[in-house]
Write an enzyme that holds these catalytic residues in place. Sequence first.
Site, PDB file in Angstrom:
ATOM      1  NE  ARG A  98      11.730   7.689   5.283  1.00  0.00           N
ATOM      2  CZ  ARG A  98      11.597   8.384   6.839  1.00  0.00           C
ATOM      3  NH1 ARG A  98      11.700   8.319   8.031  1.00  0.00           N
ATOM      4  NH2 ARG A  98      10.871  10.195   6.316  1.00  0.00           N
ATOM      5  CE  LYS A 143      -3.373  25.458  11.251  1.00  0.00           C
ATOM      6  NZ  LYS A 143      -2.745  24.844  12.643  1.00  0.00           N
ATOM      7  N   GLY A 147       4.694  14.388   2.253  1.00  0.00           N
ATOM      8  CA  GLY A 147       3.774  14.012   3.044  1.00  0.00           C
ATOM      9  C   GLY A 147       2.612  12.927   2.688  1.00  0.00           C
ATOM     10  N   GLY A 205      10.452  17.231   4.039  1.00  0.00           N
ATOM     11  CA  GLY A 205      10.287  18.342   4.252  1.00  0.00           C
ATOM     12  C   GLY A 205      11.582  18.920   3.156  1.00  0.00           C
TER      13      GLY A 205
HETATM   14  P1  AMP Z   1      -1.112  19.189   5.704  1.00  0.00           P
HETATM   15  O1  AMP Z   1       0.126  18.469   6.405  1.00  0.00           O
HETATM   16  O2  AMP Z   1      -0.808  20.234   5.227  1.00  0.00           O
HETATM   17  O3  AMP Z   1      -0.322  18.584   4.064  1.00  0.00           O
HETATM   18  O4  AMP Z   1      -2.527  18.854   5.415  1.00  0.00           O
HETATM   19  C1  AMP Z   1      -2.592  17.319   4.974  1.00  0.00           C
HETATM   20  C2  AMP Z   1      -3.900  16.884   6.113  1.00  0.00           C
HETATM   21  O5  AMP Z   1      -4.638  18.178   5.769  1.00  0.00           O
HETATM   22  C3  AMP Z   1      -4.144  15.923   6.299  1.00  0.00           C
HETATM   23  O6  AMP Z   1      -4.405  15.111   7.368  1.00  0.00           O
HETATM   24  C4  AMP Z   1      -6.177  15.931   5.937  1.00  0.00           C
HETATM   25  O7  AMP Z   1      -7.099  15.582   6.648  1.00  0.00           O
HETATM   26  C5  AMP Z   1      -5.698  18.034   6.071  1.00  0.00           C
HETATM   27  N1  AMP Z   1      -6.727  18.355   4.938  1.00  0.00           N
HETATM   28  C6  AMP Z   1      -7.712  17.835   3.546  1.00  0.00           C
HETATM   29  N2  AMP Z   1      -8.470  18.411   4.114  1.00  0.00           N
HETATM   30  C7  AMP Z   1      -9.227  19.178   5.015  1.00  0.00           C
HETATM   31  C8  AMP Z   1     -10.432  20.287   4.774  1.00  0.00           C
HETATM   32  N3  AMP Z   1     -10.643  20.322   4.106  1.00  0.00           N
HETATM   33  N4  AMP Z   1     -10.254  20.048   6.455  1.00  0.00           N
HETATM   34  C9  AMP Z   1      -9.675  19.420   7.310  1.00  0.00           C
HETATM   35  N5  AMP Z   1      -8.579  19.033   7.124  1.00  0.00           N
HETATM   36  C10 AMP Z   1      -8.078  18.771   6.191  1.00  0.00           C
END
Ligand code: AMP
Length: 419
Positions: A35, A220, A376, A399
Site C-alpha cells: 500500500r 457466500k 480480497g 470494499g
Molecule cells: P469471500 O470472502 O466471500 O470472497 O470468500 C473467500 C473464502 O471463500 C476463502 O477463504 C475460501 O476458502 C472460501 N471458499 C471458497 N470456496 C469454498 C468452499 N467450496 N467451501 C468453503 N469455503 C470456500
Amino acid sequence: MQTIDKFNFAGKKAFVRVDFNVPLNENSEITDDNRIRAALPTLKKILADGGSVIIASHMGRPKTNPDMKYSLKSILAHVSELLEVDVKFAPDCVGEEATKMASELKAGEAMMLENLRFYAEEEGKPRGEFANDEEKDAAKKVLKESQKAFTAKLASFADCYVNDAFGTAHRAHASTALIAKYFDENNKMFGYLMEKEVTAVQKIMTDTARPFTAIMGGSKVSSKFEIIENLLTKVDNLIIAGGMTYTFAKALGGNVGESICEIDKLDMALELLEKAKANNVKMVLAVDAKIADAFSNDANTKFVKVGAIPDGWEGLDIGPETEKIFAEVIKASKTILWNGPTGVFEFENFTHGSRSVGEAIVEATKNGAFSLVGGGDSVACVNKFGLADGVSYVSTGGGALLEAIEGRVLPGIEAIRGF
Ligand code: AMP
C-alpha cells in the site's frame, strides 16, 4: 477535471490522502508494504515538481486518542526510505505542532500526520456507549459540528488536495470526501493510484468490450447478492464458483452433502437464475466438484457431480470438467472481472481450480482482453500463483471495489469528479 499529470506542484503544499493502513506484526513491523509502494508515484511526482507533501492516512480501528498501537510513527522510517526523503512526523494530526510544521514546510519536503482516526471526527461516528438512541443522536449532532472544524483544519494545511486512497473511497470521511469542498475544482484531483483504479472500474462498468465475463467465487451468495444482481445487467457470462456453488446446486434440487450451503438463501439463488434468463446472461455453474471427507488439506478426496455429493463429504473446489468449461468461457471473453476463489485455496490441495481460472484469465489477457482482479481473496490468489503480472489490473480496494461494482457512487470519487 484537474489531473495530477497536468498539475504543476512547484511551490505548492499538497494534502495527500493515502491508504497506509498496512499490516503490522506484534513488534509493529510492516509485514506487507504494497500500500505504501502503491502511493509512491503520486508522492514522488509532487516532490519532483518542487512541491511539498502532507501525507495523511488512517491505520487500523483505534477507539481512543491516542492509541499507540495504531500510531503511524511505526511506519515513518520505512516511508522515508521508500520515498527517499526524510519525512517529518506530526504527533497529532490537527494539533498546534502539525499546524506549525505544515506552515513551515518547504519545497521538496514531506511530513506525515499522526493517524487521522485517533479523532472520531475523521469517520464522523460517535464513540462510546449510549444509554439510548436519543443520546446517540445528540452525540452525532455534536460530532457533526466538530467534524466541520476538524476537516477545515486539515484543509488549511495545504494549497491543493490529492486523494490517492482508493481503499477508503467508499467512505464519506473527513479526509477522503468532506475535505474536497475546501478546494476549488482546479486544486483537487485523484492521485495516480486512484486514477488507475477509477479507469479500471470504468473499463469494466461503462466502456465494456464484449463479451464480458464475471467470475464470482468466495464463500457466500448472501454477501455477493447485490453485486451479482448488478452484474446481471452488465455481463454476457456470469461464472458462479466457490462456496456459493452449493447453494445454487441445492436450490436446483441437488445433494450437496456437508458443503457450505445457505439453506435460507435458496430462493435468492433461484431469483438470480431467473434474472439471468430474463437479461439474456449465460449463468455458468460448476458441474463437478473436488470433494473431501473433512474440512482439511489432508482429507480424503474424490471428484463427483456437483449435485451428487454424498453425506459426510463437502465440495472444497471445482473439478476438471468445470475447469475446462470455465476456461473456455474466459478465453473467449474481452472483458473479465474476477472476484473470489473457486475453492478453499488456503489449502494447497484445493488450489487447482482457482489457479486454472487465473491461468485462463492470463491467457485471455495475452489475447487482448482487459482483466480486473479485485476484492480480497482473488488478489491473494493471483499473488500466490505468481499471476499478478499477467492480468491487466489488480485492484488495491476490497470494499471500495465491490461497492463500485454494485453500481454505487463512491463518496471519495464523487467528491472530486462530481459523480
Ligand atoms: P469471500 O470472502 O466471500 O470472497 O470468500 C473467500 C473464502 O471463500 C476463502 O477463504 C475460501 O476458502 C472460501 N471458499 C471458497 N470456496 C469454498 C468452499 N467450496 N467451501 C468453503 N469455503 C470456500
